[in-house]
Design a protein around this motif. Structure first.
Motif, mmCIF file in Angstrom:
data_model
loop_
_atom_site.group_PDB
_atom_site.id
_atom_site.type_symbol
_atom_site.label_atom_id
_atom_site.label_comp_id
_atom_site.label_asym_id
_atom_site.label_seq_id
_atom_site.Cartn_x
_atom_site.Cartn_y
_atom_site.Cartn_z
ATOM 1 N N PRO A 183 0.806 -1.238 0.000
ATOM 2 C CA PRO A 183 0.000 0.000 0.000
ATOM 3 C C PRO A 183 0.834 1.282 0.000
ATOM 4 N N PRO A 184 1.811 1.452 0.910
ATOM 5 C CA PRO A 184 2.593 2.699 0.858
ATOM 6 C C PRO A 184 3.455 2.813 -0.390
ATOM 7 N N LEU A 185 3.887 1.670 -0.946
ATOM 8 C CA LEU A 185 4.695 1.712 -2.154
ATOM 9 C C LEU A 185 3.872 2.210 -3.337
ATOM 10 N N VAL A 186 2.641 1.724 -3.463
ATOM 11 C CA VAL A 186 1.770 2.182 -4.540
ATOM 12 C C VAL A 186 1.402 3.649 -4.332
ATOM 13 N N SER A 187 1.197 4.053 -3.093
ATOM 14 C CA SER A 187 0.907 5.465 -2.803
ATOM 15 C C SER A 187 2.063 6.359 -3.241
ATOM 16 N N THR A 188 3.285 5.896 -3.038
ATOM 17 C CA THR A 188 4.459 6.653 -3.467
ATOM 18 C C THR A 188 4.520 6.753 -4.985
ATOM 19 N N LEU A 189 4.169 5.669 -5.676
ATOM 20 C CA LEU A 189 4.163 5.687 -7.137
ATOM 21 C C LEU A 189 3.061 6.594 -7.669
ATOM 22 N N ILE A 190 1.924 6.638 -6.980
ATOM 23 C CA ILE A 190 0.856 7.559 -7.384
ATOM 24 C C ILE A 190 1.325 9.005 -7.217
ATOM 25 N N ALA A 191 2.044 9.272 -6.134
ATOM 26 C CA ALA A 191 2.611 10.615 -5.940
ATOM 27 C C ALA A 191 3.603 10.939 -7.049
ATOM 28 N N LEU A 192 4.380 9.938 -7.469
ATOM 29 C CA LEU A 192 5.315 10.133 -8.583
ATOM 30 C C LEU A 192 4.561 10.501 -9.857
ATOM 31 N N LEU A 193 3.459 9.815 -10.114
ATOM 32 C CA LEU A 193 2.665 10.112 -11.308
ATOM 33 C C LEU A 193 2.192 11.563 -11.296
ATOM 34 N N LYS A 194 1.736 12.028 -10.165
ATOM 35 C CA LYS A 194 1.269 13.419 -10.073
ATOM 36 C C LYS A 194 2.434 14.405 -10.149
ATOM 37 N N ASN A 195 3.586 14.008 -9.640
ATOM 38 C CA ASN A 195 4.749 14.901 -9.669
ATOM 39 C C ASN A 195 5.292 15.119 -11.081
ATOM 40 N N THR A 196 4.913 14.249 -12.027
ATOM 41 C CA THR A 196 5.398 14.434 -13.402
ATOM 42 C C THR A 196 4.921 15.757 -13.998
ATOM 43 N N THR A 197 3.841 16.321 -13.462
ATOM 44 C CA THR A 197 3.324 17.578 -14.005
ATOM 45 C C THR A 197 4.304 18.728 -13.812
ATOM 46 N N ILE A 198 5.210 18.594 -12.841
ATOM 47 C CA ILE A 198 6.196 19.652 -12.619
ATOM 48 C C ILE A 198 7.116 19.785 -13.821
ATOM 49 N N ALA A 199 7.296 18.707 -14.577
ATOM 50 C CA ALA A 199 8.183 18.744 -15.738
ATOM 51 C C ALA A 199 7.714 19.743 -16.784
ATOM 52 N N ALA A 200 6.417 20.068 -16.772
ATOM 53 C CA ALA A 200 5.894 21.025 -17.754
ATOM 54 C C ALA A 200 6.542 22.390 -17.618
ATOM 55 N N GLY A 201 6.967 22.730 -16.416
ATOM 56 C CA GLY A 201 7.633 24.005 -16.204
ATOM 57 C C GLY A 201 9.077 24.024 -16.636
ATOM 58 N N PHE A 202 9.559 22.875 -17.157
ATOM 59 C CA PHE A 202 10.956 22.763 -17.571
ATOM 60 C C PHE A 202 11.056 22.223 -18.998
ATOM 61 N N SER A 203 10.176 22.751 -19.852
ATOM 62 C CA SER A 203 10.211 22.482 -21.297
ATOM 63 C C SER A 203 9.919 21.041 -21.675
ATOM 64 N N VAL A 204 9.169 20.327 -20.845
ATOM 65 C CA VAL A 204 8.745 18.964 -21.170
ATOM 66 C C VAL A 204 7.248 18.998 -21.447
ATOM 67 N N GLY A 205 6.846 18.525 -22.623
ATOM 68 C CA GLY A 205 5.449 18.616 -23.030
ATOM 69 C C GLY A 205 4.578 17.513 -22.476
ATOM 70 N N ASP A 206 4.479 17.445 -21.163
ATOM 71 C CA ASP A 206 3.639 16.415 -20.549
ATOM 72 C C ASP A 206 2.253 16.986 -20.251
ATOM 73 N N ALA A 207 1.484 16.252 -19.433
ATOM 74 C CA ALA A 207 0.109 16.671 -19.143
ATOM 75 C C ALA A 207 0.038 18.039 -18.471
ATOM 76 N N GLY A 208 1.076 18.391 -17.724
ATOM 77 C CA GLY A 208 1.080 19.679 -17.058
ATOM 78 C C GLY A 208 1.135 20.858 -18.014
ATOM 79 N N SER A 209 1.572 20.606 -19.263
ATOM 80 C CA SER A 209 1.696 21.699 -20.238
ATOM 81 C C SER A 209 0.390 21.990 -20.963
ATOM 82 N N ILE A 210 -0.609 21.133 -20.779
ATOM 83 C CA ILE A 210 -1.886 21.335 -21.475
ATOM 84 C C ILE A 210 -2.515 22.671 -21.091
ATOM 85 N N SER A 211 -2.416 23.023 -19.820
ATOM 86 C CA SER A 211 -3.032 24.274 -19.364
ATOM 87 C C SER A 211 -2.425 25.486 -20.066
#
Length: 215
Positions: free
Chosen positions: A144-172
């Motif tokens: 359970p805590p391991l999957v929770s950490t991976l879910i947090a990782l998935l959400k943290n990928t949106t930060i990459a949008a602020g560093f020229s990576v065209g991920d989901a965070g860049s849609i806005s």
């Protein structure tokens, strides 16, 4: 639905990049996190100190700062050339591995000390004892805590949008430039993130059911 149909290509590309970021960083952080956990429980003081120092420093460093270093500062050192996507993968991997290390270490601490002592009495080395006896038991309790950490990782990928990576965070950014309804656009982004989290939750439940132990 107008936003989704009009920007379908954008959503596909952005979430495709998000999934790639997540998969690469998840594999890397699981491997590195396991190694760090082994260092944290090592009988060698230098190894324990190294693992503890790494986890303490990284966990107390903002993820945005880690991104900034590997996307902008690290390439200036001219050691290894990293594009923004590769820098984002490295940043997410190094950051998340510190949290995974603590999750796995907590699982190791749940294994009775007698298990390790019996293994050493049988002549197993420290590495053999960890991989053959301790880690298989520890992983059952940390799903359970391991999957929770991976879910947090998935959400943290949106930060990459602020560093020229065209991920989901860049849609806005694209929607804002075209004057679209941001609330509706971001609602679709949130909806697709929920769809990505569902498989992780199902895997967690399946593993818990398979590895359930009567207490």
């Amino acid at each position: 639905m107008n936003i989704l149909s009009t920007y379908s290509d954008l959503f596909l590309r952005a979430f495709g990049t998000t999934i790639q970021l997540f998969l690469y960083a998840a594999v890397g952080s699981l491997v590195l996190g396991t190694v760090l956990a082994m260092l944290r429980v090592s009988p060698v003081p230098v190894f324990r100190w190294t693992g503890t120092t790494y986890v303490t420093l990284v966990r107390n460093t903002p993820l945005t700062l880690v991104f900034f270093f590997f996307v902008f500062a690290f390439p200036l050192l001219k050691i290894v050339k990293l594009d923004p996507f590769q820098g984002a993968v490295v940043a997410l991997t190094l950051y998340t591995s510190a949290f995974i290390c603590e999750v796995i270490r907590s699982g190791i601490n749940t294994v009775p000390v007698g298990q390790a002592e019996a293994s050493r009495a049988l002549g197993l080395t420290f590495g053999q004892m960890l991989f053959s006896v301790v880690l298989p038991q520890a992983m059952r309790s940390v799903v359970p805590p391991l999957v929770s950490t991976l879910i947090a990782l998935l959400k943290n990928t949106t930060i990459a949008a602020g560093f020229s990576v065209g991920d989901a965070g860049s849609i806005s950014y694209v929607l804002a430039e075209n004057g679209e309804d941001m609330l509706l656009g971001l609602s679709w982004v949130a909806f697709f993130f929920v769809l990505l989290v569902i498989p992780l939750t199902l895997v967690q439940r399946a593993l818990e059911k398979r590895w359930s132990v009567a207490r």
